[in-house]
Scaffold this active site. Structure first.
Site, mmCIF file in Angstrom:
data_model
loop_
_atom_site.group_PDB
_atom_site.id
_atom_site.type_symbol
_atom_site.label_atom_id
_atom_site.label_comp_id
_atom_site.label_asym_id
_atom_site.label_seq_id
_atom_site.Cartn_x
_atom_site.Cartn_y
_atom_site.Cartn_z
ATOM 1 N N ASP A 42 0.867 -1.175 0.000
ATOM 2 C CA ASP A 42 0.000 0.000 0.000
ATOM 3 C C ASP A 42 0.903 1.223 0.000
ATOM 4 O O ASP A 42 1.668 1.438 0.930
ATOM 5 C CB ASP A 42 -0.897 -0.037 1.251
ATOM 6 C CG ASP A 42 -1.572 1.298 1.551
ATOM 7 O OD1 ASP A 42 -1.660 2.144 0.647
ATOM 8 O OD2 ASP A 42 -2.010 1.481 2.708
ATOM 9 N N GLU B 139 -3.597 4.198 -2.659
ATOM 10 C CA GLU B 139 -3.993 3.819 -1.301
ATOM 11 C C GLU B 139 -5.497 3.960 -1.095
ATOM 12 O O GLU B 139 -6.148 3.069 -0.540
ATOM 13 C CB GLU B 139 -3.264 4.659 -0.259
ATOM 14 C CG GLU B 139 -3.681 4.269 1.159
ATOM 15 C CD GLU B 139 -2.885 4.962 2.238
ATOM 16 O OE1 GLU B 139 -2.621 4.318 3.259
ATOM 17 O OE2 GLU B 139 -2.529 6.148 2.068
ATOM 18 N N GLU B 140 -6.065 5.078 -1.534
ATOM 19 C CA GLU B 140 -7.497 5.295 -1.341
ATOM 20 C C GLU B 140 -8.327 4.235 -2.056
ATOM 21 O O GLU B 140 -9.322 3.735 -1.521
ATOM 22 C CB GLU B 140 -7.883 6.691 -1.830
ATOM 23 C CG GLU B 140 -7.390 7.828 -0.960
ATOM 24 C CD GLU B 140 -5.979 8.286 -1.285
ATOM 25 O OE1 GLU B 140 -5.475 9.205 -0.623
ATOM 26 O OE2 GLU B 140 -5.370 7.716 -2.195
#
Length: 377
Positions: A150, A168-169
């Site tokens: 991540d 990441e989101e």
């Protein structure tokens, strides 16, 4: 969802411990507990977590209440809500009778490397491990049975509850159980990572940033381990944010990134057995200003010390595939150790600071330096 939120006192009768900085420790939650906690986050019931004052009690923790998703409507937020509501439809069985709260566990482990355990990179005798490089595929889609990286912010989850929509989101949206880590994970330090084992994927998606679109339900068929956790491990490692790209070529910054990557890539032997390779890509690049050639080398070096193979995804960049493959092939053919490569990076950074090199010449500099050393022997 409201009913699920109201179950919290029964499902979580005790307070959730905090994963504080400077210590390695873990929390294991059931997927039912996570669902209850996230339902409460949606209804913004966690006290003291909306404060923005730097002196506030939870100033060093990410936001967890979903208040920042409400208001200032945008297409990005609409797609985020589609993913979030789909998760709740699944765990509440709102649309299909076969959908119900999953009955497994998820483990959140904060891992810290003390100063005495930081590697001496200059003296490392390890050689680079096997690296496969591809312009096609994704970390989460093609990194099954691997440790999935991540590209995190130090406050895990980044802008998942705001307008952010990069790697990441998106990872947190299609695996919403990751979002609960924001409740108890303090800001990551320079030698810390967060490792999550067992998160389930609920959604299929398309695109990136403004092109991101929630598509459909994902039927996660990943096997479970003896703890009833999905055999999926994700590690959050935050790269430095370089406003001035030249700053990353100072060895203190290189050391920091090496230590951060090594913290994320290393682990116990049981972890290596389940996840023998690392699935990664352009970590800390694009919005963070990282140089893709340098960051790829840093990850190769950290993977070598962690004794793990690597699958590197360039997200459509075919030219980068060739650059990285040729560099890795060159280094492995000449059996260049991590320590030798580190010392070469030192010399390059020094030359760059004197104005004798340009950042884009990194790989050519390494080739010349290694060839000169070999010929002198």
């Amino acid at each position: 969802m409201a009913g699920l939120a109201l179950e919290l006192p029964e499902v979580c009768p005790k307070g959730i411990p905090l994963l504080r900085t400077g210590k390695s420790h873990s929390i294991t939650l059931s997927q039912k507990q996570i669902a209850c906690l996230l339902a409460n986050a949606f209804f913004c019931t966690f006290p003291y977590r909306n404060a923005t004052n730097p002196q506030a009690e939870y100033a060093e923790y990410p936001s967890i209440n979903f208040h920042s998703l409400f208001g200032r409507w945008s297409e990005r937020k609409m797609q985020k809500f589609r993913a979030i509501f789909h998760y709740f439809r699944v765990v509440t069985g709102a649309e299909k009778k076969e959908w119900k709260v999953p009955e497994g566990l998820v483990t959140f482990s904060r891992e810290y490397i003390s100063e005495s355990s930081i590697p001496s990179w200059k003296r490392c005798s390890e050689h680079l491990t096997i690296v496969t490089i591809s312009s096609e595929g994704t970390i989460e889609g093609d990194g099954q049975d691997m440790l999935q990286v991540d590209f995190a912010c130090s406050l895990v989850g980044g802008g998942v509850l705001a307008s952010g929509l990069v790697q990441e989101e998106i990872l947190f949206l299609v695996h919403p159980e990751l979002i609960v880590s924001r409740l108890f994970t303090e800001k990551l330090g320079d030698t810390e990572c967060l490792r999550i084992t067992g998160a389930q994927q609920y959604s299929e998606y398309y695109g990136f940033k403004d092109d991101f679109m929630w598509l459909d339900h994902h039927e996660d068929k990943t096997e479970r381990d003896e703890w009833l956790r999905r055999k999926r491990q994700i590690v959050a490692i935050d790269a430095l944010d370089f406003k001035n790209p030249k700053d990353q070529f100072h060895m203190k910054k290189v050391d920091r990134e090496l230590n951060k990557a090594y913290c994320g890539f290393t682990g116990d032997r049981e972890t290596h057995f389940y996840y023998p390779a690392i699935a990664t890509g352009n970590w800390g690049c694009e919005v963070f200003g990282g140089d893709v050639q340098l960051k790829a080398l840093i990850q190769m070096m950290a993977a070598a010390l962690a004794q793990r193979k690597m699958a590197y995804f360039t997200f459509g960049d075919k030219e980068l595939v060739q650059e990285l493959w040729q560099m890795h092939h060159f280094l492995t053919l000449r059996k260049v150790t991590v320590g030798r490569l580190y010392r070469t990076l030192e010399h390059f950074c020094h030359a760059l600071s004197k104005g004798n090199q340009r950042a884009s010449e990194l790989y050519n500099y390494i080739r010349t330096a290694v060839k000169d050393t070999t010929s002198s022997i």
